[in-house]
Design a protein around this motif. Sequence first.
Motif, PDB file in Angstrom:
ATOM      1  N   TRP A 264       0.827  -1.212   0.000  1.00 21.20           N
ATOM      2  CA  TRP A 264       0.000   0.000   0.000  1.00 21.20           C
ATOM      3  C   TRP A 264       0.859   1.259   0.000  1.00 21.20           C
ATOM      4  O   TRP A 264       0.420   2.314  -0.478  1.00 21.20           O
ATOM      5  N   ASN A 265       2.071   1.162   0.524  1.00 21.43           N
ATOM      6  CA  ASN A 265       2.996   2.296   0.392  1.00 21.43           C
ATOM      7  C   ASN A 265       3.349   2.539  -1.077  1.00 21.43           C
ATOM      8  O   ASN A 265       3.540   3.687  -1.501  1.00 21.43           O
ATOM      9  N   ARG A 268       0.444   4.348  -2.536  1.00 23.52           N
ATOM     10  CA  ARG A 268       0.461   5.734  -2.074  1.00 23.52           C
ATOM     11  C   ARG A 268       1.520   6.553  -2.833  1.00 23.52           C
ATOM     12  O   ARG A 268       1.287   7.706  -3.215  1.00 23.52           O
ATOM     13  N   ASP A 271       0.211   7.366  -6.214  1.00 19.33           N
ATOM     14  CA  ASP A 271      -0.763   8.461  -6.126  1.00 19.33           C
ATOM     15  C   ASP A 271      -0.063   9.816  -6.076  1.00 19.33           C
ATOM     16  O   ASP A 271      -0.468  10.777  -6.753  1.00 19.33           O
ATOM     17  N   GLU A 272       0.981   9.892  -5.268  1.00 18.18           N
ATOM     18  CA  GLU A 272       1.720  11.152  -5.150  1.00 18.18           C
ATOM     19  C   GLU A 272       2.418  11.502  -6.469  1.00 18.18           C
ATOM     20  O   GLU A 272       2.505  12.666  -6.854  1.00 18.18           O
ATOM     21  N   THR A 307      -1.931   2.956 -11.323  1.00 16.90           N
ATOM     22  CA  THR A 307      -2.334   3.034  -9.920  1.00 16.90           C
ATOM     23  C   THR A 307      -3.705   2.404  -9.715  1.00 16.90           C
ATOM     24  O   THR A 307      -3.916   1.655  -8.758  1.00 16.90           O
ATOM     25  N   ARG A 311      -4.298  -0.832  -7.369  1.00 16.36           N
ATOM     26  CA  ARG A 311      -5.191  -0.726  -6.219  1.00 16.36           C
ATOM     27  C   ARG A 311      -6.310  -1.773  -6.298  1.00 16.36           C
ATOM     28  O   ARG A 311      -6.636  -2.433  -5.302  1.00 16.36           O
ATOM     29  N   SER A 328      -5.273   4.565   2.927  1.00 19.52           N
ATOM     30  CA  SER A 328      -4.381   5.197   1.951  1.00 19.52           C
ATOM     31  C   SER A 328      -5.052   6.401   1.339  1.00 19.52           C
ATOM     32  O   SER A 328      -6.226   6.612   1.511  1.00 19.52           O
TER      33      SER A 328
END
Length: 328
Positions: A264-265, A268, A271-272, A307, A311, A328
């Motif tokens: 999940w990191n 994340r 996403d960033e 992404t 996910r 998240s």
Amino acid sequence: MPSNPVVVIGGSAGALEALLRIVAQLPPMFSAPIVIVIHSDPDSPSSLPEILSRAGPLPAHHARSGEPMLGGHLYLAPPDQHLLVDGELLVLSHEPKEHRSRPSIDVTMRSAAATRGESVIGVLLSGLLDDGTSGLWSIQEQGGRILVQDPEEALFPSMPRSALQRVHADGILPSTEIAGRLEQLVHDWTSIQEIAPVERNVECPNLEVRTKAQSFSFTCPDCRDVVVKFQEGEVLSFRCHSGHTYSAATLLAALRQSVDINLWNTVRALDENVMLLDHLGTLSEQQGEAPQAAAYQDETQARRALTWHLRHELETLIGSVGHDHPAS
């Protein structure tokens, strides 16, 4: 050797209800000290001593390092502290966690077995996973007595069932019958000692019973140190050089959690990455850099699609095996 035994009670989720029943039924003149380890939140103050003192006739308080044990007193492990039995004394320690817990039931039971021998009565109550199994094995090896809450009654039967699969219990009881059995065991021990006390020599200077250590290829989920595998009878344990200790079940749970967090990191971070690319594309467009803006927009769309797919796959995979993922 002490004339009275010491009782060590351990529990986790669902154990409070059983513990309250036990404490309420103990007599005011109960002659043995009772050491209690209940898994607790390390960041919250514990009111358990006050609750237990009101529930029954025996006084309860958090143990203090170096204090002698007295019969008829309840000594509780403070939050975020291991509680060890060192002969007649209690010792607090901030050593690494066992089974991702501090206090750990195994630490307390193992130390009691190592320094009090067959005068230990171990009691295991409701809880998740298997803290307490190794400690009961140590008590059994030193000739002590073992009582286990009936898994059919326990709110969370994992801990009692784990113990019963690996050690021989002297009693598998509902919580309403444990206090009476403790009275009987303490009375029988005291009577035998008065008739024919036996000198025993239990040597274990590091308060630990470990056998058959073998190197292992896994690394510690908490500190990434090398893990060593131990076999104690039928109880399998893993310990890193820093001192973090796991059963097979807690190691598996820790590794699953570590994998979930890392996955999940990654989501994340993607996403960033998408947010930054989108911002750069807008900025380039505002500055009249059309080719660069188009390149950023294309990469943004590609990363956003990646992404979304990652996910979706993670939610499907983790949901299929019953794991929760971090927010998240």
